[in-house]
Design an enzyme around this catalytic site. Structure first.
Site, short mmCIF file in Angstrom:
data_model
loop_
_atom_site.label_atom_id
_atom_site.label_comp_id
_atom_site.label_asym_id
_atom_site.label_seq_id
_atom_site.Cartn_x
_atom_site.Cartn_y
_atom_site.Cartn_z
N HIS A 153 0.87 -1.18 0.00
CA HIS A 153 0.00 0.00 0.00
C HIS A 153 0.90 1.22 0.00
O HIS A 153 1.71 1.40 0.89
CB HIS A 153 -0.94 0.01 1.20
CG HIS A 153 -1.90 1.15 1.16
ND1 HIS A 153 -3.13 1.07 0.52
CD2 HIS A 153 -1.79 2.43 1.60
CE1 HIS A 153 -3.73 2.24 0.60
NE2 HIS A 153 -2.94 3.09 1.24
N CYS A 154 0.74 2.07 -1.02
CA CYS A 154 1.66 3.20 -1.17
C CYS A 154 0.98 4.51 -0.75
O CYS A 154 0.03 4.95 -1.41
CB CYS A 154 2.13 3.30 -2.62
SG CYS A 154 3.29 4.65 -2.88
N PRO A 155 1.42 5.13 0.35
CA PRO A 155 0.79 6.38 0.78
C PRO A 155 1.02 7.52 -0.22
O PRO A 155 0.21 8.45 -0.28
CB PRO A 155 1.48 6.69 2.12
CG PRO A 155 2.72 5.87 2.14
CD PRO A 155 2.49 4.70 1.25
N ASN A 158 -1.73 7.06 -2.46
CA ASN A 158 -2.97 6.76 -1.74
C ASN A 158 -3.75 5.64 -2.43
O ASN A 158 -4.95 5.73 -2.67
CB ASN A 158 -3.85 8.02 -1.62
CG ASN A 158 -5.06 7.77 -0.72
OD1 ASN A 158 -5.02 6.91 0.17
ND2 ASN A 158 -6.14 8.51 -0.95
#
Ligand SMILES: [Zn+2]
Ligand SMILES: [Zn+2]
Length: 361
Positions: A153-155, A158
């Site tokens: 999951h890549c902030p 998002n």
């Protein structure tokens, strides 16, 4: 998919966009600093100005396009057959014992192309999404859904990086790296002039200085990240699988999905070269099943891969998970690629003579 959360959850979700906003503001400022302050205000040579602006805009468009695609490509839902039917769900709810629940799940999984298990050898099941997890699929707590071939999951986007947008993510890394390298290289001369008092005393010189610092710093971090993901693509591993090898019937195998470098690359980028550099979807397969080395457990064989426990992985269990037919694109990936994949595995020293790759019949 699980039901959406409460109002407070929605408020939190707005905050998830802060890193994306931060990146967008930096990109917008870098555009202004490079195009207006450096190219238009500072560079006097017309030829140099035009070439820089042309190359810059090509890289800028490709970078923004791939970033946009990585952010806004919604994760694909696993195929319907992986979801539990209403009657199966009721059946599962009625059972309290874990063994009985596993028995039900095993029955449902029998006809599905699922080859991986949990570390304890159980069927991978998501209680939140009520589905049997396809191979390489994981539940993301931030997205609150199961993500096919989940990478991480890549902030910064998002969004979950997985089967649906992994190619876009790779191109985003590649184009952002090229963008930063190009800005660093073309800004270098004017950055030196800043320190040697060769630039006119306008606000442009501060933009030029900060642009160099920002672009060179991002270049270094992006280069490491891009190199790491190139290695993952060549090995056909997700970031999650690089940290913990997927569990097959014969035990954990970090090369379980590897078909050899060329086919691993094409699984992500597709067969048609004209699409490789464009952020349009061209990955092979459906994200729910992947060509893999299928195992014929043979208790007579002396050596087994690490982690394999023949007493747990019984023949009966394997009988309940017969090799399933592969979909067209996956069969294509396996055809003629088995020797290549085997070579790759041999080089890794993890190949086992006890394992045989079953050809599709
Ligand atoms: Zn889930
Ligand atoms: Zn996620």
């Amino acid at each position: 998919m699980a039901p959406s959360g409460s109002r407070s959850d929605d408020c939190w979700r707005v905050l998830y966009w802060v890193p994306v906003l931060f990146i967008s503001l930096i990109v917008a400022w870098s555009y202004y600093a490079y195009v207006v302050q450096l190219c238009i205000e500072t560079i006097e040579n017309m030829g140099e100005k035009i070439v820089y602006l042309l190359v810059y805009h090509i890289l800028f468009i490709m970078f923004v396009w791939s970033y946009w695609q990585t952010i806004f490509t919604k994760p694909m839902n696993p195929l319907k057959e992986f979801h539990l039917s209403h009657s199966d769900k009721e059946l599962l709810d009625r059972e309290d014992r874990r063994e009985s629940q596993q028995e039900i799940l095993r029955r449902i999984a029998k006809d599905l192309p699922i080859y991986t298990r949990t570390m304890s050898g159980a069927i991978r099941y998501c209680e939140r999404c009520l589905l049997l997890k396809p191979d390489r699929c994981h539940h993301c707590s931030a997205c609150d859904m199961c993500i096919l071939k989940m990478d991480h999951h890549c902030p910064w986007v998002n969004n979950c990086v997985g089967f649906a947008n992994y190619k876009f993510f790779m191109l985003f890394l590649a184009y952002s790296l090229l963008y930063c390298l190009f800005v660093t290289a073309t800004d270098l001369l004017y950055f030196i002039q800043f320190w040697t008092n060769g630039l006119p005393d306008t606000q442009a010189k501060f933009h030029i200085m900060f642009l160099f610092f920002a672009a060179s710093t991002f270049s270094v971090s992006l280069a490491f990240l891009f190199a790491y993901h190139c290695w993952l693509v060549c090995k056909n591993r997700s970031t999650l699988e690089a940290f913990r090898a997927p569990e097959f019937q014969h035990g954990p195998d970090k090369n379980g999905f590897s078909l050899g470098t060329s086919k691993n690359f094409r699984q992500v980028f597709g067969d048609e070269k004209k699409y490789w550099l464009l952020p349009v979807f061209s990955s092979l397969g459906d994200g729910c099943s992947f060509p893999t080395c299928l195992v014929n457990p043979d208790p007579e064989q002396p050596s087994l891969p690490p982690g394999c426990n023949p007493s747990i992985k019984s023949a009966e269990e394997s009988h309940q998970f017969p090799p399933k037919p592969l979909r067209e694109s996956q069969s294509r990936l396996l055809n003629n690629g088995q020797s290549e994949g085997s070579e790759d595995r041999d080089k890794q020293g993890t190949s086992n003579p006890a394992l045989t790759i079953e050809k599709e019949t």
